[in-house]
Design a protein around this motif. Structure first.
Motif, PDB file in Angstrom:
ATOM      1  N   ASN A 146       0.841  -1.292  -0.030  1.00  0.00           N
ATOM      2  CA  ASN A 146       0.001   0.041  -0.065  1.00  0.00           C
ATOM      3  C   ASN A 146       0.826   1.398  -0.069  1.00  0.00           C
ATOM      4  O   ASN A 146       0.696   2.186  -0.796  1.00  0.00           O
ATOM      5  CB  ASN A 146      -0.888   0.009   1.180  1.00  0.00           C
ATOM      6  N   ASP A 147       1.646   1.473   1.064  1.00  0.00           N
ATOM      7  CA  ASP A 147       2.299   2.624   1.096  1.00  0.00           C
ATOM      8  C   ASP A 147       3.336   2.967  -0.129  1.00  0.00           C
ATOM      9  O   ASP A 147       3.353   4.157  -0.649  1.00  0.00           O
ATOM     10  CB  ASP A 147       3.270   2.611   2.481  1.00  0.00           C
ATOM     11  N   ASP A 148       3.965   2.084  -0.552  1.00  0.00           N
ATOM     12  CA  ASP A 148       4.674   2.017  -1.739  1.00  0.00           C
ATOM     13  C   ASP A 148       4.183   2.639  -2.878  1.00  0.00           C
ATOM     14  O   ASP A 148       4.476   3.506  -3.550  1.00  0.00           O
ATOM     15  CB  ASP A 148       5.468   0.937  -2.071  1.00  0.00           C
ATOM     16  N   GLN A 151       3.064   6.157  -2.403  1.00  0.00           N
ATOM     17  CA  GLN A 151       4.187   7.007  -2.678  1.00  0.00           C
ATOM     18  C   GLN A 151       4.435   7.312  -4.182  1.00  0.00           C
ATOM     19  O   GLN A 151       4.786   8.731  -4.607  1.00  0.00           O
ATOM     20  CB  GLN A 151       5.564   6.470  -2.118  1.00  0.00           C
ATOM     21  N   ASN A 177      -7.298   4.759   0.323  1.00  0.00           N
ATOM     22  CA  ASN A 177      -6.285   5.677   0.193  1.00  0.00           C
ATOM     23  C   ASN A 177      -6.608   7.100  -0.224  1.00  0.00           C
ATOM     24  O   ASN A 177      -5.754   7.890  -0.661  1.00  0.00           O
ATOM     25  CB  ASN A 177      -5.245   5.328  -0.726  1.00  0.00           C
ATOM     26  N   ASN A 180      -4.863   9.471   1.836  1.00  0.00           N
ATOM     27  CA  ASN A 180      -3.263   9.616   1.475  1.00  0.00           C
ATOM     28  C   ASN A 180      -2.780  10.093   0.145  1.00  0.00           C
ATOM     29  O   ASN A 180      -1.743  10.439  -0.002  1.00  0.00           O
ATOM     30  CB  ASN A 180      -2.774   8.035   1.868  1.00  0.00           C
TER      31      ASN A 180
END
Ligand code: UDP
Length: 242
Positions: A146-148, A151, A177, A180
């Motif tokens: 998710n975070d990758d 980003q 997301n 984010n």
């Protein structure tokens, strides 16, 4: 433009909009600095949401639930309401890419099998030479990625995002997301559309689409879908007996 009328079908809001109205709404969304989530709803979505509370929440909180599925038009009519036309995600991706090229909205393609997003980007760029592809990435909806992925998308400066992880994962991914994603203004779950753009999958012939039989063609081409597509008679039954 005023927010569109939502017609509740088995508890799921489906917005009464045409393709052209959808594009007008999206023009407005692009001016508001937050992520707007668009889902392309069909009877399979509605049935899945009956037993999947998280998916139901995703659809209830999406900005726009498009009527992508002829069964929804029949169901609305049965309720004495009108959904003016189908707004298929597989057509909207082209209309949006065209608009993105005109307006200089950078587009990010996420999901599908490895290499498909890149090839779809290539096809769209050939068709709309002014289109700016912010990035492409297959990835997966798994939590550890998710975070990758977020980003990558933020770093790309994308304004529009197509997510091709199939329903309900793609729509849950977008909901999770929304907060984010810093540059995206419109995020659309596109199902198998990238496969259609690359020619890996082929849409039903026009006559079958016009006859409201696109679902039958899909079952014929991808028979492994039969279990999932049992949702269709169950949907018809629920709508008829309500
Ligand atoms: N897909 C993916 N990762 C997954 C599951 C699916 O990238 O974990 C992709 C798949 O390759 C296809 C797309 O999701 O390109 C849509 O799948 P499907 O045709 O099942 O979705 P539908 O059109 O029925 O929503």
């Amino acid at each position: 433009m005023l927010p569109p009328e939502a017609i509740p079908i088995l508890g799921i809001p489906v917005h009464a909009v045409t393709m052209d109205e959808t594009l007008t709404l999206i023009e407005g969304y692009m001016l508001e600095p937050r992520v707007h989530q668009i889902a392309t709803v069909n009877p399979e979505f509605v049935m899945a949401a009956q037993s999947d509370a998280a998916f139901r929440h995703t659809l209830l909180t999406a900005d726009l639930c498009l009527p992508d599925g002829v069964g929804l038009l029949y169901a609305a009519r049965r309720l004495g309401r009108t959904l003016p036309e189908r707004v298929p995600g597989s057509e909207l991706v082209y209309r949006l890419a065209e608009r993105a090229a005109e307006r200089n909205w950078p587009l990010f393609l996420l999901g599908a099998a490895p290499g498909v997003a890149e090839e779809a980007a290539q096809r769209l760029s050939e068709r709309y030479p002014d289109l700016r592809i912010a990035g492409t990435h297959a990835g997966s909806p798994a939590a550890e990625e998710n975070d990758d992925i977020v980003q990558r998308i933020n770093a790309s400066g994308a304004a529009q995002l197509f997510v091709a992880y199939g329903a309900p994962n793609q729509d849950k991914w977008i909901e999770r997301n929304r907060i984010n994603l810093t540059t995206v203004r419109v995020a659309l779950g596109v199902g198998g559309s990238l496969d259609f753009i690359t020619g890996r999958a082929v849409r039903a012939p026009q006559w079958a689409q016009d006859a409201g039989l696109e679902w039958l063609y899909r079952l014929y081409k991808e028979p492994w879908r039969w279990r999932r597509m049992l949702a269709l008679p169950r949907f018809g039954w629920r709508v008829l007996v309500r």
